[in-house]
Write a protein that holds these residues in place. Structure first.
Motif, PDB file in Angstrom:
ATOM      1  N   SER A  34     -60.991  12.630  39.818  1.00  0.00           N
ATOM      2  CA  SER A  34     -62.376  12.566  40.250  1.00  0.00           C
ATOM      3  C   SER A  34     -62.553  11.214  40.916  1.00  0.00           C
ATOM      4  O   SER A  34     -62.198  10.192  40.335  1.00  0.00           O
ATOM      5  N   ALA A  35     -63.074  11.218  42.127  1.00  0.00           N
ATOM      6  CA  ALA A  35     -63.191   9.974  42.879  1.00  0.00           C
ATOM      7  C   ALA A  35     -64.607   9.780  43.387  1.00  0.00           C
ATOM      8  O   ALA A  35     -65.287  10.739  43.771  1.00  0.00           O
ATOM      9  N   PHE A  36     -65.037   8.523  43.396  1.00  0.00           N
ATOM     10  CA  PHE A  36     -66.343   8.135  43.904  1.00  0.00           C
ATOM     11  C   PHE A  36     -66.137   6.957  44.847  1.00  0.00           C
ATOM     12  O   PHE A  36     -65.403   6.024  44.514  1.00  0.00           O
ATOM     13  N   GLU A  37     -66.772   7.009  46.012  1.00  0.00           N
ATOM     14  CA  GLU A  37     -66.585   5.950  47.004  1.00  0.00           C
ATOM     15  C   GLU A  37     -67.902   5.663  47.699  1.00  0.00           C
ATOM     16  O   GLU A  37     -68.668   6.572  48.011  1.00  0.00           O
ATOM     17  N   LEU A  38     -68.143   4.396  47.962  1.00  0.00           N
ATOM     18  CA  LEU A  38     -69.308   3.950  48.704  1.00  0.00           C
ATOM     19  C   LEU A  38     -68.796   3.014  49.787  1.00  0.00           C
ATOM     20  O   LEU A  38     -68.096   2.043  49.478  1.00  0.00           O
ATOM     21  N   GLY A  39     -69.103   3.302  51.045  1.00  0.00           N
ATOM     22  CA  GLY A  39     -68.550   2.485  52.109  1.00  0.00           C
ATOM     23  C   GLY A  39     -69.462   2.385  53.310  1.00  0.00           C
ATOM     24  O   GLY A  39     -70.568   2.933  53.332  1.00  0.00           O
ATOM     25  N   ALA A  54     -65.159  -0.314  51.916  1.00  0.00           N
ATOM     26  CA  ALA A  54     -65.460   0.671  50.880  1.00  0.00           C
ATOM     27  C   ALA A  54     -65.138   0.089  49.515  1.00  0.00           C
ATOM     28  O   ALA A  54     -64.247  -0.751  49.366  1.00  0.00           O
ATOM     29  N   ALA A  55     -65.873   0.550  48.527  1.00  0.00           N
ATOM     30  CA  ALA A  55     -65.567   0.298  47.116  1.00  0.00           C
ATOM     31  C   ALA A  55     -65.377   1.676  46.498  1.00  0.00           C
ATOM     32  O   ALA A  55     -66.065   2.626  46.861  1.00  0.00           O
ATOM     33  N   ASN A 109     -56.774  -4.433  50.979  1.00  0.00           N
ATOM     34  CA  ASN A 109     -57.164  -3.555  49.888  1.00  0.00           C
ATOM     35  C   ASN A 109     -56.810  -4.252  48.583  1.00  0.00           C
ATOM     36  O   ASN A 109     -55.694  -4.758  48.424  1.00  0.00           O
ATOM     37  N   TRP A 110     -57.745  -4.315  47.670  1.00  0.00           N
ATOM     38  CA  TRP A 110     -57.504  -4.847  46.330  1.00  0.00           C
ATOM     39  C   TRP A 110     -57.792  -3.719  45.368  1.00  0.00           C
ATOM     40  O   TRP A 110     -58.786  -3.007  45.505  1.00  0.00           O
ATOM     41  N   LEU A 111     -56.900  -3.534  44.402  1.00  0.00           N
ATOM     42  CA  LEU A 111     -57.183  -2.500  43.419  1.00  0.00           C
ATOM     43  C   LEU A 111     -56.677  -2.900  42.045  1.00  0.00           C
ATOM     44  O   LEU A 111     -55.767  -3.705  41.890  1.00  0.00           O
ATOM     45  N   GLU A 112     -57.337  -2.328  41.081  1.00  0.00           N
ATOM     46  CA  GLU A 112     -56.961  -2.532  39.683  1.00  0.00           C
ATOM     47  C   GLU A 112     -56.794  -1.150  39.069  1.00  0.00           C
ATOM     48  O   GLU A 112     -57.665  -0.300  39.190  1.00  0.00           O
ATOM     49  N   SER A 113     -55.642  -0.947  38.456  1.00  0.00           N
ATOM     50  CA  SER A 113     -55.398   0.329  37.784  1.00  0.00           C
ATOM     51  C   SER A 113     -55.096   0.043  36.322  1.00  0.00           C
ATOM     52  O   SER A 113     -54.573  -1.017  35.985  1.00  0.00           O
ATOM     53  N   GLU A 114     -55.433   0.994  35.476  1.00  0.00           N
ATOM     54  CA  GLU A 114     -55.170   0.820  34.047  1.00  0.00           C
ATOM     55  C   GLU A 114     -54.884   2.170  33.402  1.00  0.00           C
ATOM     56  O   GLU A 114     -55.617   3.135  33.616  1.00  0.00           O
TER      57      GLU A 114
END
Length: 178
Positions: A34-39, A54-55, A109-114
């Protein structure tokens, strides 16, 4: 896991010669997200500059990744699942057309995954998801120069920088992967 072929030994045979052959069941769950994006997309400076950003947030259930096992059987690649992974990030890109001959691009692009849940390896909860770099940076320059009416010289230079990327759920340790 080995599949029981119905004989008392539980060993499958490759052919009528009786050569034993283990059969591996590559059993994994369907990956969903499930993905949500605001750009935003913008055009500035009379059309010479385009900015995009975009975030985003993505929740992945049953994330699939490859595990590799080495043994007397050789190298075995098996699809495994991670129960739940969260990915959050943002990206920004700029495309600037200086004139009809020169174009510049920069993006990041910066991302954090966990890993939020992993029933097959509970000790990896809190680690980064496999194959998700901490950041990527991209730069390019295009030069398009007319040589004749029907022939152009096109030259491009690209650079890409990729941050730390893990390729397994087990990270910063010497634990075996199985």
């Amino acid at each position: 896991s080995f599949i029981n072929c119905g004989n008392p030994s539980g060993i499958c045979f490759a052919d009528d010669m009786g050569v034993p052959m283990p059969v591996i069941a590559d059993d994994y769950d369907k990956e969903t997200s499930s993905a949500f994006e605001l750009g935003f997309h913008s055009t500035l400076a009379g059309g010479q500059l385009r900015l995009n950003g975009a975030a985003y947030y993505t929740e992945v259930t049953d994330m699939q990744f490859f595990e590799f096992f080495v043994g007397s059987f050789g190298l075995l690649r098996v699809v495994s699942n991670i129960d739940k992974v969260d990915i959050t990030g943002f990206e920004l890109g700029a495309d600037f057309v200086l004139n009809e001959n020169w174009r510049f691009y920069a993006g990041g692009n910066w991302l954090e995954s966990e890993i939020k849940a992993n029933s097959s390896r509970p000790d990896t909860v809190g680690n980064d998801a496999p194959y998700t770099p901490d950041y990527t940076l991209n730069f390019s320059v295009d030069m398009n120069y007319p040589i004749t009416e029907s022939l152009n010289l096109l030259a491009r230079v690209d650079a890409r920088f990729v941050g730390e990327t893990w390729f397994h759920t087990v990270q910063e340790g010497q634990r075996p992967t199985i």
